[in-house]
Design an enzyme around this catalytic site. Sequence first.
Site, PDB file in Angstrom:
ATOM      1  N   GLY A  55       0.795  -1.226   0.000  1.00 32.74           N
ATOM      2  CA  GLY A  55       0.000   0.000   0.000  1.00 32.74           C
ATOM      3  C   GLY A  55       0.822   1.269   0.000  1.00 32.74           C
ATOM      4  O   GLY A  55       0.284   2.354  -0.203  1.00 32.74           O
ATOM      5  N   CYS A 264     -28.141  -8.844 -16.319  1.00 29.52           N
ATOM      6  CA  CYS A 264     -27.534  -8.714 -17.641  1.00 29.52           C
ATOM      7  C   CYS A 264     -28.507  -9.212 -18.705  1.00 29.52           C
ATOM      8  O   CYS A 264     -29.053 -10.313 -18.606  1.00 29.52           O
ATOM      9  CB  CYS A 264     -26.239  -9.511 -17.700  1.00 29.52           C
ATOM     10  N   CYS A 267     -26.665 -12.533 -20.397  1.00 31.24           N
ATOM     11  CA  CYS A 267     -26.393 -13.788 -19.686  1.00 31.24           C
ATOM     12  C   CYS A 267     -27.241 -13.936 -18.438  1.00 31.24           C
ATOM     13  O   CYS A 267     -27.175 -14.946 -17.763  1.00 31.24           O
ATOM     14  CB  CYS A 267     -24.909 -13.899 -19.343  1.00 31.24           C
ATOM     15  N   CYS A 289     -23.277  -7.161 -18.704  1.00 33.47           N
ATOM     16  CA  CYS A 289     -22.077  -7.316 -17.889  1.00 33.47           C
ATOM     17  C   CYS A 289     -20.978  -6.391 -18.398  1.00 33.47           C
ATOM     18  O   CYS A 289     -20.722  -6.301 -19.591  1.00 33.47           O
ATOM     19  CB  CYS A 289     -21.553  -8.740 -17.962  1.00 33.47           C
ATOM     20  N   CYS A 295     -19.219 -12.571 -19.133  1.00 31.29           N
ATOM     21  CA  CYS A 295     -20.520 -12.686 -19.784  1.00 31.29           C
ATOM     22  C   CYS A 295     -20.488 -13.794 -20.843  1.00 31.29           C
ATOM     23  O   CYS A 295     -21.406 -14.606 -20.947  1.00 31.29           O
ATOM     24  CB  CYS A 295     -20.890 -11.343 -20.412  1.00 31.29           C
TER      25      CYS A 295
END
Lengths: 342, 373
Positions: A55, A264, A267, A289, A295
């Site tokens: 970080g 979606c 899908c 998606c 997807c």
Amino acid sequence: MNAETQNSARDHTNNPAPDHTNDPAHDPGYNFAYLDEQTKRMIRRGLLKALAIPGYQVPFGSREMPLPYGWGTGGIQVTASVIGADDTLKVIDQGADDTTNAVSIRKFFRRVTGVKTTEKTAEATVIQTRHRIPEAPLREGQILVYQVPIPEPLRWLERRESESRKMHAYAEYGAMHVQLYESIARFGRITTTYDYPVKVADRYLMSPSPTPKFDNPKMHMNPAIQLFGAGREKRLYAVPPYTRVESLAFEDHPFEVQEWDDACALCGDDKSFLDEVVVDDAGTRMFMCSDSDHCRDRRAAGHRGGAEGAAAEALAAMTGGTDDGSNKDRAEDWAKDREAAQ
Amino acid sequence: MYVAVKGGEAAIDNAHAYLDETRRGDRSVPELAIAQIREQMSHAVDRVMAEGSLYDPDLAALAIKQAQGDLVEAIFLLRAYRTTLPRFGYTKPIKTNEMAVRRRVSATFKDIPGGQVLGPTFDYTHRLLDFALAADPSRPVKAVPETAEPLRPDMPRVTEFLNQEGLIETEDAPAQEDDPAKTADLTREPIDFPADRATRLQNLARGDEGFLLALGYSTQRGYGRTHPFAGEIRMGEVTVSITPDELGFEIDLGDITVTECEMVNQFQGSKTKPPQFTRGYGLVFGKTERKAMAMALVDRSLRAAEFDEQSGAPAQDEEFVLMHSDNVEASGFVQHLKLPHYVDFQSELELIRRLRKEADEQQRRDAVKEAAE
């Protein structure tokens, strides 16, 4: 390239390096991965430091790349430094492989490395991304490279680098909590929707790059190596595998991710991050998606959404992306099936 | 129908073919040669070399041609190429004292040893479009008359005359002069704050001319006033030399054209220092007088802390100036906004809809309450 070819000649018996110099895709006018070996070594050192202090933003001697600042130069330099001839590269922007900038970066690496590229998350060893983390879980050995525009999570609270570096040194992050609190006081909730600050390994406050907060939980204890490159701001940072990544929150206001009322259209997934598409002049909306590979996988497994006929076809063409066009064929077949069934 | 930003490789290739066609323009017009740009567009070439941080007139001319005259784009091309070049070593500091001067003027003294030398300048031209240039491109070039006596090879510095009286601050050569490798190199290392003056000058030398011009101008209009006088501006050729480790003696690599500006600025004095003139410095590749002058103004402004004269003006703010001076960085980041952002935008859409829905419900509840009261 010289160092690499020398290596392959010298170590031929015990460690034969793949000879990419003969790869037709690799432009011999440029060193492998564009950067010279010294620069790559400098960046790798920076990345090792970044991994050692999760970080923490490591300043590095960012180079001018042939792609513009703000268009992924940090990620490109990181990828160029870690990629090897036997790697398989995937590049996504907004979750999709066929967004213009992803296409451009993938093309750049094909030219300067000749490595194999893929659109399948599972097949890739190095994934460079802008604004998303793939939906499919990553595994050990994979490297996720983030393109970062503003690496400093405190920038909007303290615009001076000289000050914000001190705040990190003293782990003085109260101001960020105050900002989140103010948002709750005003709107009843934390209104940060992307670039949502995280704390890494219980120490450094880190910007996840402008990924939607939807993706934040995926960073936590991820088995893959997560590397972040900010070219213009000249910073590297990293999250090593299996590291705690915690989104800032309050006990009475726990962290939550976006949810959609829709699924979606292609899908049928109602759990993935959805893009909204305006499909006609009347402003009709459809959702699909954002992760085009995810997807496609679901559709291949037989999942179907609510889109029909021409709309489905158009949407499928948009998520497109497969080189062989089979995706579009599949969507067309599916649209025909649906029409026949009705 | 929404035309998705998602576009294939073919679309990009086609766009670039279109770009190339646009570059060529009307094919009945003869194509520009690199040498023509280098020789007849020399100010553009100089700017591209200066901000591209690479002294190569031919490559700069190529970049200008390829960029269709977009100089910031040309600068970018040169910078990206520069990344691939190996570093052989560090040259000796150039000696502007020994410049083969083509132009040298001072605004502080009427006459100075060595003389005022106007050289090739736009100054005092009347900015009238020269239609004759359009009508007859083969018009003979005006002859430059021979000068009576050659210019002094050791043109003295105007600021030195002030220095003799102790009226201007002296400047010690930085400690790193003996070992140029110790000087920070912004093309290899990130900038660190507070930055030393050498680093600041390096940043300004490759900074955007327009940005420096505006900042310098702002100091003249009162945003961090520095009371500048153009002590001396000189332009000409200096020799670049290097001492390779394996030879141990200095060899000349060639000559480069530079413009140098020394501003003389007022300083009121403080508790510890008597009033004295101070300096602002500008040095840029090529014939780049506007930029060298602006750079000298901004350099002096960035020394505000040194003289305890900060007033919060933008040109005095080191982080503000140095972090935003680079046009390759600025151009890239401003223009990255045209890349797709729909994932983040979607997140904001979802939030705004939710907040509006809640506000709506609240209003309705309030209305019902009011009606009931």
